[in-house]
Design a protein around this motif. Structure first.
Motif, PDB file in Angstrom:
ATOM      1  N   LEU A 114      48.114  40.094  50.204  1.00  0.00           N
ATOM      2  CA  LEU A 114      47.707  39.306  49.044  1.00  0.00           C
ATOM      3  C   LEU A 114      47.698  37.789  49.294  1.00  0.00           C
ATOM      4  O   LEU A 114      46.717  37.113  48.935  1.00  0.00           O
ATOM      5  CB  LEU A 114      48.609  39.652  47.856  1.00  0.00           C
ATOM      6  CG  LEU A 114      48.266  38.979  46.523  1.00  0.00           C
ATOM      7  CD1 LEU A 114      46.870  39.375  46.066  1.00  0.00           C
ATOM      8  CD2 LEU A 114      49.315  39.335  45.470  1.00  0.00           C
ATOM      9  N   PRO A 115      48.737  37.183  49.874  1.00  0.00           N
ATOM     10  CA  PRO A 115      48.722  35.722  50.063  1.00  0.00           C
ATOM     11  C   PRO A 115      47.537  35.246  50.911  1.00  0.00           C
ATOM     12  O   PRO A 115      46.926  34.227  50.598  1.00  0.00           O
ATOM     13  CB  PRO A 115      50.060  35.445  50.750  1.00  0.00           C
ATOM     14  CG  PRO A 115      50.927  36.597  50.378  1.00  0.00           C
ATOM     15  CD  PRO A 115      50.016  37.766  50.313  1.00  0.00           C
ATOM     16  N   LYS A 116      47.232  35.981  51.975  1.00  0.00           N
ATOM     17  CA  LYS A 116      46.125  35.601  52.857  1.00  0.00           C
ATOM     18  C   LYS A 116      44.793  35.643  52.112  1.00  0.00           C
ATOM     19  O   LYS A 116      43.971  34.700  52.211  1.00  0.00           O
ATOM     20  CB  LYS A 116      46.096  36.534  54.067  1.00  0.00           C
ATOM     21  CG  LYS A 116      44.962  36.249  55.054  1.00  0.00           C
ATOM     22  CD  LYS A 116      45.159  34.936  55.751  1.00  0.00           C
ATOM     23  CE  LYS A 116      44.106  34.732  56.831  1.00  0.00           C
ATOM     24  NZ  LYS A 116      44.236  33.402  57.496  1.00  0.00           N
ATOM     25  N   VAL A 117      44.579  36.731  51.356  1.00  0.00           N
ATOM     26  CA  VAL A 117      43.319  36.874  50.619  1.00  0.00           C
ATOM     27  C   VAL A 117      43.206  35.800  49.544  1.00  0.00           C
ATOM     28  O   VAL A 117      42.120  35.247  49.304  1.00  0.00           O
ATOM     29  CB  VAL A 117      43.195  38.290  50.010  1.00  0.00           C
ATOM     30  CG1 VAL A 117      41.895  38.433  49.220  1.00  0.00           C
ATOM     31  CG2 VAL A 117      43.257  39.351  51.102  1.00  0.00           C
ATOM     32  N   SER A 118      44.327  35.497  48.880  1.00  0.00           N
ATOM     33  CA  SER A 118      44.310  34.465  47.832  1.00  0.00           C
ATOM     34  C   SER A 118      43.922  33.104  48.402  1.00  0.00           C
ATOM     35  O   SER A 118      43.122  32.367  47.814  1.00  0.00           O
ATOM     36  CB  SER A 118      45.685  34.378  47.165  1.00  0.00           C
ATOM     37  OG  SER A 118      46.009  35.593  46.519  1.00  0.00           O
ATOM     38  N   ILE A 161      37.346  43.520  37.305  1.00  0.00           N
ATOM     39  CA  ILE A 161      37.903  42.801  38.450  1.00  0.00           C
ATOM     40  C   ILE A 161      36.855  41.854  39.017  1.00  0.00           C
ATOM     41  O   ILE A 161      35.817  42.285  39.538  1.00  0.00           O
ATOM     42  CB  ILE A 161      38.373  43.789  39.543  1.00  0.00           C
ATOM     43  CG1 ILE A 161      39.406  44.763  38.970  1.00  0.00           C
ATOM     44  CG2 ILE A 161      38.968  43.026  40.723  1.00  0.00           C
ATOM     45  CD1 ILE A 161      39.853  45.830  39.944  1.00  0.00           C
ATOM     46  N   THR A 162      37.135  40.564  38.910  1.00  0.00           N
ATOM     47  CA  THR A 162      36.210  39.552  39.430  1.00  0.00           C
ATOM     48  C   THR A 162      36.823  38.735  40.564  1.00  0.00           C
ATOM     49  O   THR A 162      36.095  38.067  41.295  1.00  0.00           O
ATOM     50  CB  THR A 162      35.789  38.592  38.301  1.00  0.00           C
ATOM     51  OG1 THR A 162      36.958  37.970  37.755  1.00  0.00           O
ATOM     52  CG2 THR A 162      35.036  39.342  37.208  1.00  0.00           C
ATOM     53  N   GLY A 163      38.146  38.778  40.705  1.00  0.00           N
ATOM     54  CA  GLY A 163      38.802  37.997  41.743  1.00  0.00           C
ATOM     55  C   GLY A 163      40.135  38.600  42.139  1.00  0.00           C
ATOM     56  O   GLY A 163      40.500  39.704  41.706  1.00  0.00           O
ATOM     57  N   VAL A 164      40.869  37.873  42.956  1.00  0.00           N
ATOM     58  CA  VAL A 164      42.138  38.381  43.485  1.00  0.00           C
ATOM     59  C   VAL A 164      43.172  38.548  42.370  1.00  0.00           C
ATOM     60  O   VAL A 164      43.950  39.511  42.379  1.00  0.00           O
ATOM     61  CB  VAL A 164      42.669  37.424  44.575  1.00  0.00           C
ATOM     62  CG1 VAL A 164      44.038  37.884  45.059  1.00  0.00           C
ATOM     63  CG2 VAL A 164      41.701  37.368  45.738  1.00  0.00           C
ATOM     64  N   ILE A 165      43.196  37.651  41.419  1.00  0.00           N
ATOM     65  CA  ILE A 165      44.170  37.746  40.332  1.00  0.00           C
ATOM     66  C   ILE A 165      43.965  39.031  39.547  1.00  0.00           C
ATOM     67  O   ILE A 165      44.920  39.755  39.232  1.00  0.00           O
ATOM     68  CB  ILE A 165      44.065  36.513  39.410  1.00  0.00           C
ATOM     69  CG1 ILE A 165      44.485  35.250  40.157  1.00  0.00           C
ATOM     70  CG2 ILE A 165      44.951  36.710  38.177  1.00  0.00           C
ATOM     71  CD1 ILE A 165      44.364  33.986  39.348  1.00  0.00           C
ATOM     72  N   GLU A 166      42.708  39.345  39.212  1.00  0.00           N
ATOM     73  CA  GLU A 166      42.414  40.583  38.482  1.00  0.00           C
ATOM     74  C   GLU A 166      42.733  41.806  39.342  1.00  0.00           C
ATOM     75  O   GLU A 166      43.182  42.833  38.831  1.00  0.00           O
ATOM     76  CB  GLU A 166      40.942  40.617  38.063  1.00  0.00           C
ATOM     77  CG  GLU A 166      40.560  39.622  36.982  1.00  0.00           C
ATOM     78  CD  GLU A 166      40.358  38.226  37.542  1.00  0.00           C
ATOM     79  OE1 GLU A 166      40.371  38.071  38.781  1.00  0.00           O
ATOM     80  OE2 GLU A 166      40.198  37.289  36.738  1.00  0.00           O
ATOM     81  N   GLU A 167      42.504  41.683  40.661  1.00  0.00           N
ATOM     82  CA  GLU A 167      42.826  42.782  41.578  1.00  0.00           C
ATOM     83  C   GLU A 167      44.326  43.063  41.559  1.00  0.00           C
ATOM     84  O   GLU A 167      44.769  44.222  41.535  1.00  0.00           O
ATOM     85  CB  GLU A 167      42.386  42.417  42.994  1.00  0.00           C
ATOM     86  CG  GLU A 167      42.458  43.565  43.993  1.00  0.00           C
ATOM     87  CD  GLU A 167      41.293  44.522  43.862  1.00  0.00           C
ATOM     88  OE1 GLU A 167      41.530  45.744  44.025  1.00  0.00           O
ATOM     89  OE2 GLU A 167      40.165  44.083  43.600  1.00  0.00           O
ATOM     90  N   GLN A 168      45.121  42.000  41.555  1.00  0.00           N
ATOM     91  CA  GLN A 168      46.570  42.146  41.534  1.00  0.00           C
ATOM     92  C   GLN A 168      47.035  42.787  40.224  1.00  0.00           C
ATOM     93  O   GLN A 168      47.909  43.665  40.230  1.00  0.00           O
ATOM     94  CB  GLN A 168      47.235  40.794  41.727  1.00  0.00           C
ATOM     95  CG  GLN A 168      48.752  40.858  41.797  1.00  0.00           C
ATOM     96  CD  GLN A 168      49.371  39.491  41.970  1.00  0.00           C
ATOM     97  OE1 GLN A 168      48.690  38.465  41.827  1.00  0.00           O
ATOM     98  NE2 GLN A 168      50.659  39.454  42.294  1.00  0.00           N
ATOM     99  N   LYS A 169      46.447  42.352  39.100  1.00  0.00           N
ATOM    100  CA  LYS A 169      46.813  42.926  37.801  1.00  0.00           C
ATOM    101  C   LYS A 169      46.453  44.411  37.737  1.00  0.00           C
ATOM    102  O   LYS A 169      47.220  45.227  37.226  1.00  0.00           O
ATOM    103  CB  LYS A 169      46.128  42.160  36.684  1.00  0.00           C
ATOM    104  CG  LYS A 169      46.655  40.746  36.471  1.00  0.00           C
ATOM    105  CD  LYS A 169      45.920  40.049  35.339  1.00  0.00           C
ATOM    106  CE  LYS A 169      46.466  38.637  35.114  1.00  0.00           C
ATOM    107  NZ  LYS A 169      45.727  37.928  34.024  1.00  0.00           N
ATOM    108  N   ALA A 170      45.286  44.761  38.256  1.00  0.00           N
ATOM    109  CA  ALA A 170      44.857  46.158  38.250  1.00  0.00           C
ATOM    110  C   ALA A 170      45.772  47.012  39.123  1.00  0.00           C
ATOM    111  O   ALA A 170      46.140  48.136  38.763  1.00  0.00           O
ATOM    112  CB  ALA A 170      43.415  46.260  38.740  1.00  0.00           C
TER     113      ALA A 170
END
Length: 371
Positions: A114-118, A161-170
């Motif tokens: 996650l940190p790298k992708v963010s 899901i449009t970005g990394v934040i939404e991916e993390q929430k999902a």
């Protein structure tokens, strides 16, 4: 046996007269038996993960029937029903779920990427040359999310899901659903087949159980290193130091063998009792070694007098832990039962190990040096 005024046992025959080497046979037999039963030790919830449900029942219940009823609902669990002074209680131990193990691994993989992708997402917005790299890493993250979605029985299309934040929430939503489904698979069958007044649930995740194991191994290594350093620094001779450490190791092996024979699970309380046994064993072994090496006189008589003091210590400890063991049986408190049972087994083993192995080694060494 009678006690002297100074607290030592009296009128105790000197077992070291004659061929004292034969005294090593009983403890060696105990150790061999223990080595056979050690692989049969059952890991408790603390170390293997899973869920332990404790229920205060409204009335008596048949443990075997309850186990069969839960199995018919797809819940395979160990069931124990017992009576206490406050009524009937039931303990239901559910083994670790393979879904939870997989979910924990997916969570670890997701959080590591996650940190790298963010950071790549931010760079891609600022510099288009980073877009391809971001899309590759984002695809890897989505592949992990898709696996957790499959475990939870949900679809990616349910989320916007449009970005990394939404991916993390999902991902978090799916992960929590896996745990929720696991808890429901336990609670629903129990509520259907058992009438209870109160319930207590202890769940140990795969990650937490692995941390317990890691910490336990570190503690064992640390205590072993300290014991070795202390013993060799204190006596500065090989054979007496080896005898002390051999006695401590023998105590632990005999206690572990008893756990395998009597079905005592390996839990944090029983682990604590094993560490306590190491300390007690070093105490009695050092007592014997000090008297054998530092005092003058006949070695066999010195071993005999050391045995009087050592047995007084052992008998006192056995009486104390016997009281705790009886209390544990009456109150059905698992922590008390595990600690007292392991301690009693180890204390009995300490008698055989100290005076059948350690004393024999020391007598052989002292008589050889004095010859």
């Amino acid at each position: 046996m009678k006690l002297q005024q100074d607290g030592e046992l009296m009128d105790f025959p000197n077992i070291f007269k004659g061929n004292y080497k034969l005294l090593a046979i009983p403890p060696l037999i105990l150790i061999l038996i223990s080595l056979y039963f050690i692989p049969q030790i059952k890991m408790g919830v603390d170390f293997q993960g899973g869920t332990l449900v404790t229920l205060s029942l409204k009335g008596a219940a048949d443990a075997e029937k309850l186990k069969a009823d839960l199995a018919s609902e797809g819940l395979k669990a160990g069931v124990e029903v017992y009576q206490t002074t406050t009524g009937y209680k039931a303990e239901i131990e559910v083994p670790q779920s393979t879904k939870l193990v997989e979910a924990e691994q997916l969570k670890s993989d997701f959080n590591s990427k996650l940190p790298k992708v963010s950071s790549l997402e931010i760079l891609a917005l600022q510099n288009s040359s980073e877009t391809n790299n971001y899309l590759v890493k984002r695809a890897e993250l989505e592949a992990i999310s898709d696996k957790i979605f499959a475990l939870a029985g949900i679809s990616r299309s349910q989320f916007n899901i449009t970005g990394v934040i939404e991916e993390q929430k999902a991902f978090s939503t799916a992960y929590l659903k896996v745990y929720s489904d696991y808890q429901s698979s336990i609670s629903l069958p129990i509520e259907k087949h058992i009438a209870y007044d109160s319930i207590s649930v202890q769940t140990v995740s795969p990650l937490l159980s692995s941390q317990f194991i890691s910490k336990a191994i570190n503690v064992v290594i640390f205590s072993a290193v300290l014991s070795v350093l202390f013993v060799f620094f204190f006596f500065r001779t090989f054979v007496p130091s080896l005898a002390v450490l051999t006695g401590a190791l023998s105590d632990v092996l005999i206690a572990l063998g008893a756990m395998g024979i009597f079905g005592i699970p390996f839990t944090l309380p029983s682990f604590a009792a094993l560490l306590m046994l190491i300390g007690f064993s070093l105490d009695t072994d050092i007592l014997l070694t000090m008297r054998m090496l530092r005092r003058k006189g006949d070695p066999r008589e010195k071993a005999h007098w050391a045995m009087k003091t050592g047995l007084t210590m052992s008998v006192t400890a056995i009486v104390a832990f016997s009281a705790l063991f009886i209390l544990a049986i009456l109150t059905h408190i698992p922590t008390y039962l595990e600690i007292s049972a392991v301690a009693l087994a180890g204390l009995v083993g300490d008698i055989f190990a100290t005076w059948g192995i350690n004393a024999v080694l020391l007598l052989w060494y002292v008589e050889r040096v004095n010859a």
